[in-house]
Design an enzyme around this catalytic site. Structure first.
Site, PDB file in Angstrom:
ATOM      1  CD  GLU A 223      61.384  69.754  61.473  1.00  0.00           C
ATOM      2  OE1 GLU A 223      61.508  70.137  62.651  1.00  0.00           O
ATOM      3  OE2 GLU A 223      61.524  70.498  60.495  1.00  0.00           O
ATOM      4  CG  HIS A 251      69.644  66.720  63.560  1.00  0.00           C
ATOM      5  ND1 HIS A 251      69.303  66.986  64.870  1.00  0.00           N
ATOM      6  CD2 HIS A 251      70.987  66.922  63.474  1.00  0.00           C
ATOM      7  CE1 HIS A 251      70.386  67.338  65.554  1.00  0.00           C
ATOM      8  NE2 HIS A 251      71.424  67.315  64.725  1.00  0.00           N
ATOM      9  CG  HIS A 420      74.922  73.114  64.913  1.00  0.00           C
ATOM     10  ND1 HIS A 420      74.943  73.998  65.971  1.00  0.00           N
ATOM     11  CD2 HIS A 420      74.526  71.927  65.445  1.00  0.00           C
ATOM     12  CE1 HIS A 420      74.586  73.365  67.074  1.00  0.00           C
ATOM     13  NE2 HIS A 420      74.328  72.105  66.798  1.00  0.00           N
TER      14      HIS A 420
END
Lengths: 497, 128
Positions: A223, A251, A420
């Protein structure tokens, strides 16, 4: 902290066969008392609303099952993003005494060291907005993503792979993909000790040979973000974050290498559990004593996968910088790309914790949970030590992600752990059904988010409605004093597999 | 996923279709290559998982996609042995759109059972 009695939460819990008493300690902490085979209570961090999400009763049964495992200490913990996993829930934390407790691959997850890396830049929103689409398109071209993604760098030799197993992110830095400062700002310095390539199967090595520097598929992403709001100015300054600043978040985990290692050891542990006389409430809780030969080999193999994941994220950082420099025609100094922090959220680590005044060596399993060490902890980088460890919480692609900080209270109550992410509330199939007839890419575009995905179904499967409200999830851990917010990051562009 | 078959061999064949159908549109896969492997396990349920795991490994390691499968039973005292033949081809990115990354065939809710004569059922969970 003591919890006062409450008879029943709702009928769902009763029909799932878990104890009828879910005791509220306060408005964000609940306990399942230890009954039957449970060796410790379950402790759930959630609001009443989050507990009412679909499927929560099945998840609480999993929390209960984990509490039956030998050597578990204090609680079977559940974070507010908890959702159904294989054996262990995702969003769970369980710590076991190294002396008489167990280690379980299911308590780590298939994607060993799936985690998050946050990069900061010297750019601001106005610097990137005119070139946003072009930047996202360049990143989409340059970062291998999607099912079977490979080929970021040339295929690695066995020897190189074995070096990555042991050296982790340092292998990448030593080969020109980053600087030593990056290792200081990576959990565990980018490499867990005790990694042993001889504990890894040939099949895992075959899967890992060409996936370093790749994003994979599913909920993994890259992102481009803007720092939208600062909640803790002092901590934000320490982390190098300011409003309007452009950041990037990665991620991803250990790709096929880690998945194979988990799969290999689930088989090993299944046989071992029977041999050690460990009764399992669920086959995927397969485990063996931490100090057993099987336990030691799994730890050694898991460390290899964890180190591979850190090398992967280090390599991705390098590829991102190259892409940005090319697209934006900037010098590295003008771009100012630097690592804020890198955290794991699927891992088992041997850590020292104080439990009821006694120092203990524990095997802490975090499956969909992030380390959140408090101020002055020696494992927090020196530059952050007075503040506490940065905690990186990615949200869904249409909402926000958060930077939080670890606290002493986290050390006391959750073995230095927190949530998380947002946590799924819909399966992929359900999300695809909901997405039918909709143009998710256009919906994100209307929010000012440029989205690109390799797979035709990805954006539907990953739509924002498939996830819990990340603000609510992060809010719970803030109110509980575990990991208060430091900054909110708003997505401007997202790349998925 | 819930899989059905008239007998254990057909159950395994249908499970293999279900696996590859997650990865790619099977209508785009040509039957130009053949791969064969054997599996032997203590029971049908473990044999099912092992079969699917081996098939997944062919995709992960070689890029092999299967659109047809044949399962032959082998004898063995107290064990389940099968020989699996897959027909398909290697991934061609110009024709094959890969849809879902399957990390593993899990043990979660893994089940095989005969529901009535001539009817078998299995449940499998893929980690995606």
């Amino acid at each position: 902290m003591t919890c006062e009695g409450l008879t029943t939460m709702n009928a769902d819990l009763d029909t799932a066969g878990i104890p009828p008493r879910l005791i509220p300690c306060n408005d964000v902490i609940w306990e399942i008392p230890a009954t039957g085979d449970m060796r410790v209570p379950g402790r759930i961090y959630a609001t009443k609303e989050l507990l009412s999400s679909p499927g929560q009763s099945d998840v609480l049964a999993q929390v209960r099952n984990v509490a039956t495992l030998p050597g578990i200490v204090r609680y079977s913990l559940a974070m507010p993003d908890i959702h159904f996993g294989y054996g262990f829930p995702i969003g769970g934390v369980a710590a076991f005494s190294v002396e008489d407790g167990v280690i379980s691959p299911g308590g780590v997850g298939y994607d060993i060291n799936c985690g998050v890396r946050l990069l900061a830049t010297d750019l601001h929103r106005e610097d990137i907005e005119p070139a946003l689409k072009r930047t996202i398109d360049q990143l989409f071209r340059d970062i291998p993503a999607g099912v079977g993604s490979s080929g970021a760098i040339q295929k690695l030799s066995r020897r190189q792979l074995e070096t990555i197993c042991v050296r982790g992110a340092a292998w990448a830095v030593e080969n020109g993909y980053g600087t030593p400062a990056d290792l200081e700002r990576t959990e565990a310095g980018g490499a867990l000790p005790g990694a042993d390539p001889s504990a890894v199967s040939e099949r895992a090595f075959a899967r890992g040979t060409d996936q370093v520097g790749t994003l994979g598929a599913g909920n993994h992403f890259l992102e481009v973000q803007v720092v939208e709001e600062i909640f803790d100015r002092e901590a934000a300054t320490a982390f190098g974050l300011a409003e309007g600043q452009i950041t990037l978040m990665i991620h991803v985990g250990s790709r096929g290498f880690g998945y194979q290692i988990c799969d290999d050891y689930l088989g090993v542990m299944g046989r071992a559990a029977a041999a050690y006389g460990i009764r399992l409430a669920d086959r995927q809780l397969a485990c063996s004593p931490v100090t057993s030969p099987e336990g030691r080999r799994y730890l050694a193999a898991m460390a290899c996968a964890a180190n591979y994941a850190w090398a992967n994220r280090q390599m991705l950082m390098h590829l991102i910088e190259k892409a940005l420099l090319r697209t934006l025609s900037l010098s590295p100094q003008a771009l100012g790309l630097r690592l804020v922090y890198d955290v794991a959220h699927n891992i088992a680590k041997i850590e020292q914790h104080t439990v009821e005044g006694k120092a203990m060596t524990l095997c802490v399993h975090r499956k969909g949970a992030t380390r959140a060490f408090g101020p002055q902890h020696p494992e927090v980088p020196a530059v952050y030590r007075s503040t506490g460890q940065p905690v990186l919480i990615p949200g869904d692609m249409g909402t926000a992600s958060f930077v939080c900080k670890g606290t002493r209270q986290a050390m006391e109550e959750t073995f230095g752990s927190t949530c998380h992410g947002a946590g799924r509330v819909m399966s992929r199939a359900q999300a695809l059904k909901r997405a039918r007839g909709r143009a998710i890419e256009r919906e994100l575009g209307e929010k000012g988010i440029v989205a690109r995905a390799q797979g035709r179904k990805t954006l539907g499967e990953e739509m924002p409605e498939a996830y819990k409200d990340v603000e609510a999830v992060v809010g719970v851990m803030g109110r509980a004093g575990i990991s208060p917010r430091v900054a909110r990051l708003r997505p401007l562009g997202v790349i998925k597999g | 996923m819930e899989i059905k078959g008239r007998d254990p061999a057909e159950l395994l064949e249908h499970a293999l279709f279900a696996l590859f159908d997650q990865i790619v549109d099977l209508r785009t896969v040509r039957l130009v290559r053949r791969r064969t492997f054997s599996v032997r396990e203590a029971d049908l349920t473990l044999a099912l998982r092992h079969t699917l795991t081996e098939a997944l490994a062919l995709f992960n390691l070689e890029g092999f996609l299967a659109a047809a499968a044949g399962v032959r039973w082998e004898g063995g005292e107290g064990t389940v042995g099968v020989v699996v033949t897959l027909w398909g081809e290697n991934v061609d990115r110009s024709r094959h759109e890969l849809q879902t990354e399957i990390k593993a065939v899990t043990y979660h809710r893994l089940l095989t059972e005969q529901t009535e004569p001539g009817a078998w059922r299995a449940t499998i969970l893929f980690d995606v």
